[in-house]
Design a protein around this motif. Structure first.
Motif, PDB file in Angstrom:
ATOM      1  N   VAL A  16       0.837  -1.189   0.000  1.00  0.00           N
ATOM      2  CA  VAL A  16       0.000   0.000   0.000  1.00  0.00           C
ATOM      3  C   VAL A  16       0.878   1.247   0.000  1.00  0.00           C
ATOM      4  N   ASP A  17       0.551   2.182  -0.883  1.00  0.00           N
ATOM      5  CA  ASP A  17       1.255   3.457  -0.902  1.00  0.00           C
ATOM      6  C   ASP A  17       1.100   4.134   0.461  1.00  0.00           C
ATOM      7  N   GLU A  18       2.166   4.741   0.923  1.00  0.00           N
ATOM      8  CA  GLU A  18       2.114   5.436   2.215  1.00  0.00           C
ATOM      9  C   GLU A  18       0.985   6.457   2.269  1.00  0.00           C
ATOM     10  N   SER A  19       0.715   7.097   1.120  1.00  0.00           N
ATOM     11  CA  SER A  19      -0.325   8.117   1.070  1.00  0.00           C
ATOM     12  C   SER A  19      -1.728   7.534   1.111  1.00  0.00           C
ATOM     13  N   MET A  20      -1.848   6.211   0.914  1.00  0.00           N
ATOM     14  CA  MET A  20      -3.160   5.573   0.858  1.00  0.00           C
ATOM     15  C   MET A  20      -3.466   4.736   2.104  1.00  0.00           C
ATOM     16  N   ILE A  21      -2.654   4.831   3.133  1.00  0.00           N
ATOM     17  CA  ILE A  21      -2.846   4.001   4.324  1.00  0.00           C
ATOM     18  C   ILE A  21      -4.231   4.210   4.937  1.00  0.00           C
ATOM     19  N   ASP A  22      -4.701   5.452   4.943  1.00  0.00           N
ATOM     20  CA  ASP A  22      -5.992   5.750   5.565  1.00  0.00           C
ATOM     21  C   ASP A  22      -7.126   5.907   4.556  1.00  0.00           C
ATOM     22  N   ALA A  23      -6.889   5.531   3.312  1.00  0.00           N
ATOM     23  CA  ALA A  23      -7.935   5.646   2.302  1.00  0.00           C
ATOM     24  C   ALA A  23      -9.061   4.656   2.589  1.00  0.00           C
ATOM     25  N   PRO A  24     -10.316   5.029   2.301  1.00  0.00           N
ATOM     26  CA  PRO A  24     -11.429   4.092   2.505  1.00  0.00           C
ATOM     27  C   PRO A  24     -11.210   2.753   1.804  1.00  0.00           C
ATOM     28  N   ASP A  40      -4.071 -12.782   8.257  1.00  0.00           N
ATOM     29  CA  ASP A  40      -2.641 -13.015   8.471  1.00  0.00           C
ATOM     30  C   ASP A  40      -1.777 -12.568   7.296  1.00  0.00           C
ATOM     31  N   ILE A  41      -2.382 -12.119   6.214  1.00  0.00           N
ATOM     32  CA  ILE A  41      -1.601 -11.695   5.044  1.00  0.00           C
ATOM     33  C   ILE A  41      -0.715 -10.503   5.410  1.00  0.00           C
ATOM     34  N   PRO A  42       0.578 -10.565   5.116  1.00  0.00           N
ATOM     35  CA  PRO A  42       1.464  -9.442   5.443  1.00  0.00           C
ATOM     36  C   PRO A  42       1.177  -8.207   4.579  1.00  0.00           C
ATOM     37  N   TRP A  43       1.338  -7.040   5.194  1.00  0.00           N
ATOM     38  CA  TRP A  43       1.164  -5.758   4.515  1.00  0.00           C
ATOM     39  C   TRP A  43       2.490  -5.029   4.528  1.00  0.00           C
ATOM     40  N   THR A  44       2.835  -4.383   3.419  1.00  0.00           N
ATOM     41  CA  THR A  44       4.057  -3.598   3.308  1.00  0.00           C
ATOM     42  C   THR A  44       3.702  -2.202   2.823  1.00  0.00           C
ATOM     43  N   VAL A  45       4.166  -1.189   3.556  1.00  0.00           N
ATOM     44  CA  VAL A  45       3.939   0.196   3.153  1.00  0.00           C
ATOM     45  C   VAL A  45       5.018   0.603   2.161  1.00  0.00           C
ATOM     46  N   VAL A  46       4.592   1.185   1.054  1.00  0.00           N
ATOM     47  CA  VAL A  46       5.495   1.569  -0.025  1.00  0.00           C
ATOM     48  C   VAL A  46       5.747   3.078   0.046  1.00  0.00           C
ATOM     49  N   PRO A  47       7.008   3.507  -0.021  1.00  0.00           N
ATOM     50  CA  PRO A  47       7.309   4.941   0.019  1.00  0.00           C
ATOM     51  C   PRO A  47       6.621   5.683  -1.121  1.00  0.00           C
ATOM     52  N   PRO A  48       6.299   6.968  -0.924  1.00  0.00           N
ATOM     53  CA  PRO A  48       5.548   7.719  -1.937  1.00  0.00           C
ATOM     54  C   PRO A  48       6.273   7.911  -3.257  1.00  0.00           C
ATOM     55  N   ASP A  49       7.601   7.828  -3.262  1.00  0.00           N
ATOM     56  CA  ASP A  49       8.354   8.054  -4.493  1.00  0.00           C
ATOM     57  C   ASP A  49       8.647   6.756  -5.251  1.00  0.00           C
ATOM     58  N   GLN A  50       8.128   5.649  -4.757  1.00  0.00           N
ATOM     59  CA  GLN A  50       8.360   4.350  -5.414  1.00  0.00           C
ATOM     60  C   GLN A  50       7.238   4.067  -6.401  1.00  0.00           C
ATOM     61  N   ASP A  51       7.589   3.786  -7.641  1.00  0.00           N
ATOM     62  CA  ASP A  51       6.575   3.661  -8.687  1.00  0.00           C
ATOM     63  C   ASP A  51       5.988   2.255  -8.782  1.00  0.00           C
TER      64      ASP A  51
END
Length: 369
Positions: A16-24, A40-51
Motif C-alpha cells: 500500500v502506498d504510504e499516502s493511501m494508508i488511511d484511504a477508505p 494473516d496476510i502481510p502488509w508492506t507500506v510503499v514509500p511515496p516516491d516508489q513507482d
C-alpha cells in the motif's frame, strides 16, 4: 468463517502506498480479507516516491493499493486500420487474478501484482468534471480493459461505488465485463437503464482447457439471466474466438445455450473477435501453458502490429457463428471487435460506414434506442 472466492485465494501479500494508508479503499480491503479468513496476510507500506513493487513468490499473488496519478478516463487503444467500437475506459486498476492462456494482459503486465487505484476521490473528481461538463455528450464506458471488471469486487467494491456514483449522470452507461460472477454491485443500483452487465463466453472446450479460476459458462449465463430478469440489458462477448479441433460443435453448443437463459431483446450487444496478439505473447503462452496448441495455427501480421488468424480462416469462423446467431434472432446486436471493412462486408453483407459508424450504433444500443 466465509472464505474468499476461488480466484482470490492466491493473494499472499498486500502493498500500500504510504499516502493511501488511511484511504477508505485500504480499510475496506483489509476488512474483507479478514472476513475471508486472511487477516494473516502481510502488509508492506510503499514509500511515496516508489513507482512499482517487486514481487515474485511462485504462484502467490500480491495486491498493490496505489495512488494513481494518471488519467482515469481514457479512449480504447484501438487503431484506425480496423473498426473500433468507440468504447471509453474508466481505469480502476491493472492485471487480473485469473489465468486465461490467451489473455493479452500477460504481455502488458509481466508480474503477479494486482494493482488497485485506491485514490477514488481523485477518480470521481475527474469523472464529475468530464461527464458533468456537458450533459448532452453521451458516454459508453467500461472498466474491463486493463483488468476484469468484477474479479476484485469481493475485496474492493469498486463497481458498486461506480454504479452509485454514475446514477446522477443520465449521459453515461457503464459496462461491467467479467469472467466471474459477483452481483453485489446490484445492491447499489436503482436504475437498470444505465448499467450493462457483461460476460465473456467461449466454447466449452476453451473454457475447460484455457481458462482457469473463472466462473463456469453456466454460472455466467445464470448471472446474465438474473440481471435480465431484474430489468438490466446484458452484453455478451466472444473474444477471442479460437480455432481448435471441434470448434464448430463447441461454438454451436454455447451459442444455442445462450438462448436458454436470455432472449435476444435482453441483449444490448454482442462482440465477436478472433484471437490476435502481440508477437511477444506467444513465448509467454508457450512457457505458462505448455499444453496449449492453438497458437500454432496460421497467423499473419495485422495492420495494428498484432498477429491474427489468416483471413479466410477468420471469415470461416465468423460466418459460422453469425449464421447461427442470426437463426436465434440476432442481428443489430452483433459487431466485430477490430476487423476491417472487407471482413464486415464478407460476413455481414454491410460495414459500419453503411449505418453511420460502429460507435454510433453501439451508443444507441447502450442507451436502449
Amino acid at each position: 468463517m466465509p472464505s474468499l472466492p476461488r480466484h482470490l485465494r492466491r493473494i499472499g501479500h498486500v502493498f500500500v502506498d504510504e499516502s493511501m494508508i488511511d484511504a477508505p479503499m485500504t480499510h475496506r480491503v483489509r476488512e474483507r480479507l479478514a472476513e475471508g479468513g486472511r487477516a494473516d496476510i502481510p502488509w508492506t507500506v510503499v514509500p511515496p516516491d516508489q513507482d512499482r513493487v517487486e514481487f515474485d513468490r511462485g504462484e502467490t499473488q500480491a495486491l498493490y493499493l496505489k495512488e494513481y496519478k494518471g488519467k482515469f478516463l481514457r479512449f480504447c487503444p484501438g487503431t484506425r486500420a480496423y473498426h473500433c467500437c468507440g468504447y471509453r475506459i474508466i481505469h480502476i486498476g491493472e492485471n487480473c487474478p485469473m489465468a486465461c492462456s490467451y489473455c493479452i494482459l500477460q504481455a502488458y503486465f509481466q508480474d503477479r501484482v494486482l494493482k488497485i487505484w485506491a485514490n477514488q476521490d481523485a477518480l470521481f473528481r475527474e469523472l464529475a468534471d468530464g461527464f458533468g461538463a456537458d450533459r448532452n455528450t453521451r458516454y459508453r464506458v467500461g472498466t474491463g480493459e486493463f483488468t476484469d471488471s468484477l474479479a476484485l469486487e469481493h475485496l474492493t467494491g469498486y463497481s458498486r461505488n461506480l454504479v452509485e456514483f454514475l446514477e446522477d449522470y443520465d449521459n453515461v452507461v457503464l459496462e461491467l465485463k467479467s469472467k466471474v460472477v459477483d452481483l453485489s454491485w446490484m445492491e447499489g443500483a436503482t436504475r437498470t437503464d444505465r448499467v450493462l452487465p457483461a460476460w465473456s463466453l467461449n466454447a466449452p472446450f476453451i473454457n475447460e482447457h484455457e481458462e482457469f479460476d473463472v466462473s463456469t459458462l453456466t454460472e455466467r449465463l445464470e448471472a446474465a439471466r438474473t440481471c435480465a430478469e431484474a430489468g438490466f440489458r446484458v452484453c455478451l462477448h466472444f473474444d477471442p474466438i479460437i480455432r481448435f479441433d471441434g470448434w464448430r460443435e463447441g461454438y454451436a453448443e454455447i451459442i444455442d445455450r445462450i438462448f436458454d437463459f436470455v432472449r435476444p431483446d435482453q441483449i444490448a450487444y454482442m462482440s465477436l473477435g478472433s484471437f490476435r496478439c502481440m508477437p511477444q505473447l506467444n513465448p509467454i503462452i508457450e512457457d505458462r501453458f505448455p499444453e496449449t496448441n492453438y497458437i500454432y495455427n496460421e497467423f499473419v501480421p495485422g495492420l495494428d502490429g498484432k498477429v491474427r488468424l489468416l483471413r479466410p480462416l477468420r471469415v470461416e469462423q465468423f460466418k459460422f457463428m453469425v449464421d447461427r446467431l442470426r437463426k436465434h434472432g440476432m442481428e443489430e446486436q452483433l459487431y466485430f471487435c477490430m476487423e476491417s471493412t472487407g471482413v464486415w462486408n464478407e460476413v455481414f453483407g454491410y460495414a459500419p460506414p453503411d449505418f453511420g459508424g460502429l460507435g454510433k450504433r453501439l451508443m444507441a444500443r447502450a442507451f436502449g434506442e
